[in-house]
Design a protein around this motif. Structure first.
Motif, short mmCIF file in Angstrom:
data_model
loop_
_atom_site.label_atom_id
_atom_site.label_comp_id
_atom_site.label_asym_id
_atom_site.label_seq_id
_atom_site.Cartn_x
_atom_site.Cartn_y
_atom_site.Cartn_z
N GLN A 152 1.56 -74.62 21.24
CA GLN A 152 1.34 -75.22 22.35
C GLN A 152 1.20 -74.55 23.51
OE1 GLN A 152 4.25 -78.38 21.35
NE2 GLN A 152 2.61 -79.96 20.98
N LEU A 153 1.60 -73.29 23.39
CA LEU A 153 1.78 -72.51 24.72
C LEU A 153 0.29 -72.39 25.33
CD1 LEU A 153 4.30 -69.83 23.91
CD2 LEU A 153 4.60 -71.30 25.68
N PRO A 154 -0.81 -72.23 24.75
CA PRO A 154 -2.23 -71.90 25.26
C PRO A 154 -2.34 -73.09 26.11
CG PRO A 154 -2.19 -71.07 23.17
CD PRO A 154 -0.86 -71.68 23.25
N ALA A 155 -1.98 -74.35 25.68
CA ALA A 155 -2.76 -75.43 26.40
C ALA A 155 -1.64 -75.53 27.64
CB ALA A 155 -2.42 -76.85 25.60
N ALA A 156 -0.35 -75.15 27.58
CA ALA A 156 0.77 -75.16 28.73
C ALA A 156 0.03 -74.06 29.85
CB ALA A 156 2.03 -74.91 28.15
N THR A 157 -0.45 -73.15 29.28
CA THR A 157 -1.16 -72.16 30.17
C THR A 157 -2.23 -72.42 30.76
OG1 THR A 157 -0.29 -70.27 28.83
CG2 THR A 157 -1.79 -69.76 30.21
N LYS A 175 10.60 -71.88 22.37
CA LYS A 175 11.00 -71.82 20.88
C LYS A 175 10.15 -71.02 20.00
CE LYS A 175 12.73 -76.74 20.79
NZ LYS A 175 13.06 -77.83 20.03
N PRO A 176 10.73 -69.61 20.14
CA PRO A 176 10.25 -68.69 19.20
C PRO A 176 10.75 -68.54 17.84
CG PRO A 176 11.79 -67.63 20.86
CD PRO A 176 11.64 -69.25 21.35
N PRO A 177 9.91 -68.06 16.80
CA PRO A 177 10.44 -68.12 15.51
C PRO A 177 11.56 -66.97 15.10
CG PRO A 177 8.39 -67.15 15.76
CD PRO A 177 8.47 -67.34 17.19
N TRP A 186 3.68 -65.80 19.58
CA TRP A 186 4.51 -66.21 20.44
C TRP A 186 4.58 -65.61 21.63
CZ3 TRP A 186 8.93 -63.83 22.10
CH2 TRP A 186 9.98 -64.58 23.20
N ALA A 187 4.86 -64.11 21.64
CA ALA A 187 5.06 -63.13 22.80
C ALA A 187 3.77 -62.86 23.44
CB ALA A 187 5.41 -61.73 22.26
N ASP A 188 2.50 -63.01 22.79
CA ASP A 188 1.29 -62.79 23.67
C ASP A 188 1.03 -64.15 24.67
OD1 ASP A 188 0.95 -60.39 22.61
OD2 ASP A 188 -0.10 -60.92 20.79
N ASP A 189 1.19 -65.43 23.77
CA ASP A 189 1.05 -66.44 24.31
C ASP A 189 2.08 -66.65 25.54
OD1 ASP A 189 -1.34 -66.98 22.70
OD2 ASP A 189 -0.09 -67.99 21.48
N LEU A 190 3.26 -66.30 25.38
CA LEU A 190 4.33 -66.33 26.33
C LEU A 190 3.80 -65.76 27.56
CD1 LEU A 190 7.55 -67.30 26.75
CD2 LEU A 190 7.62 -64.68 26.84
N ASP A 229 11.17 -59.44 30.93
CA ASP A 229 10.10 -58.67 31.24
C ASP A 229 8.97 -59.51 31.65
OD1 ASP A 229 8.66 -56.21 31.09
OD2 ASP A 229 7.46 -56.93 29.75
N ALA A 230 8.51 -60.41 30.93
CA ALA A 230 7.58 -61.32 31.19
C ALA A 230 7.68 -62.36 32.73
CB ALA A 230 7.00 -62.38 30.13
N PHE A 231 8.97 -62.68 32.62
CA PHE A 231 8.97 -63.43 33.80
C PHE A 231 9.65 -62.89 35.06
CE2 PHE A 231 8.21 -66.57 30.47
CZ PHE A 231 7.60 -67.71 31.09
N GLY A 232 10.57 -61.82 34.73
CA GLY A 232 11.55 -61.43 35.80
C GLY A 232 12.81 -62.30 36.03
N PRO A 233 13.80 -61.88 36.49
CA PRO A 233 14.81 -62.51 36.54
C PRO A 233 14.64 -63.69 37.77
CG PRO A 233 15.56 -60.12 36.58
CD PRO A 233 14.04 -60.32 36.80
N GLY A 234 13.76 -63.62 38.63
CA GLY A 234 13.43 -64.40 39.75
C GLY A 234 12.80 -65.81 39.10
N ARG A 235 12.44 -65.84 38.02
CA ARG A 235 11.81 -66.87 37.32
C ARG A 235 12.27 -66.97 36.02
NH1 ARG A 235 5.92 -66.81 36.32
NH2 ARG A 235 5.94 -64.31 36.35
N LEU A 236 13.64 -66.80 35.73
CA LEU A 236 14.19 -67.11 34.60
C LEU A 236 15.61 -67.65 34.78
CD1 LEU A 236 14.23 -66.67 31.43
CD2 LEU A 236 15.45 -64.28 31.86
N MET A 237 16.04 -68.64 34.17
CA MET A 237 17.18 -69.36 34.35
C MET A 237 18.37 -69.72 32.84
SD MET A 237 15.90 -73.20 35.25
CE MET A 237 14.53 -72.71 36.29
N PHE A 238 19.35 -69.51 33.16
CA PHE A 238 20.18 -69.99 31.82
C PHE A 238 20.43 -71.29 31.70
CE2 PHE A 238 24.47 -71.19 30.96
CZ PHE A 238 24.61 -70.96 29.54
#
Length: 285
Positions: A152-157, A175-177, A186-190, A229-238
């Motif tokens: 469902q990631l392509p639709a989210a994009t 939800k990667p496998p 998954w990685a490409d779509d993410l 790598d894809a988002f960077g820490p500024g767009r990543l949260m625990f």
């Protein structure tokens, strides 16, 4: 001794089965979750782990849950934000959001979420009525959390591209496998999703996508490295994804594992993942 950095848990749940059934908790594997999990259960675990604030996230597609969560937040010095649920396709969605804002705890409403992962249509997010509802979420100054499966990631994009004024937060890294040991597609779509500036990701839920009994930080590292790598820490949260994480790990184990996975970042970057991204994106007090 230097104090440990602040931690914001940007994703957890609570439920009381006497108030409402959690109809997704079925089967023997999920049986450990078929009990009440309350803020009173969470608070000692979170405090012990050094968590200073949390975001409480919806669990079922029932309108009554959101006012209940707002009231919980209103009486808590731990819950700083609530991601609730409301029917995006309802014609009066904007009015509903305005009413929620006026309820006790309404100032803690920071976003909405829907169980998109359960929708049979992989393009559900692109339906005109859904897009109209998402636009209303943006107009209300709220964030939209995405719980989707990899396909469902392509639709989210596409939805993120169509709604540049809406911040979309990807729960559980899409939800990667992990248990299967695969990273593609998954990685490409993410990465395509992350290429849009109005997207954010949660470093959450990975332990329950892995083998619950045998997982290690090494199993999670390729997936964590991809989102960093894809988002960077500024767009990543625990996020802990408590109590669902308990199927595979304790609260402390989840947080310690996250710290391991972001261990190569500098202090400022680690602070972003562990606290400041969530505070900024959700506007937490």
């Amino acid at each position: 001794m230097t104090a440990r950095p602040r931690v914001v848990d940007a994703h957890h749940h609570v439920w009381d089965l006497a108030v409402r059934d959690q109809d997704w908790i079925t089967g023997e594997e999920l049986a450990p979750l078929r009990r009440d999990f309350t803020l009173a259960d969470l608070e000692p675990e979170a405090r012990t782990a050094g968590v200073c604030a949390t975001v409480l996230v919806q669990t079922v597609t029932v309108a009554e849950e959101t006012p209940e969560f707002l009231a919980l937040a209103d009486g808590s010095d731990l819950v700083a934000g609530v991601v609730g649920w409301s029917d995006l396709t309802a014609p009066d969605i904007a009015d509903t959001l305005a009413v929620l804002r006026e309820l006790p705890g309404g100032d803690r409403l920071v976003g909405l979420r829907h169980q998109v992962q359960g929708e049979p249509d992989p393009d559900w997010l692109l339906r005109p009525d859904v897009l109209r509802g998402l636009a209303a979420v943006a107009d209300a100054g709220l964030v939209y959390d995405l719980v989707v499966l990899p396909h469902q990631l392509p639709a989210a994009t596409r939805a993120a591209a169509l709604l540049p004024g809406l911040v979309l937060v990807l729960d559980h890294a899409g939800k990667p496998p992990v248990a299967a040991g695969r990273t593609r597609p998954w990685a490409d779509d993410l990465r395509a999703f992350a290429a849009l500036p109005n997207t954010v990701c949660k470093l959450s839920g990975l332990v329950t996508e892995a083998d619950w009994r045998t997982w290690s930080a090494a199993d999670l590292r390729p997936y964590a490295a991809t989102v960093i790598d894809a988002f960077g820490p500024g767009r990543l949260m625990f996020g802990s994804d408590w109590p669902v994480c308990r199927l595979a790990a304790t609260y402390t184990e989840v947080l310690d594992t996250a710290r391991t996975l972001i261990g190569e970042l500098d202090d400022h970057e680690r602070d972003a993942v562990l606290a400041t991204t969530a505070e900024r994106v959700y506007g937490l007090r």
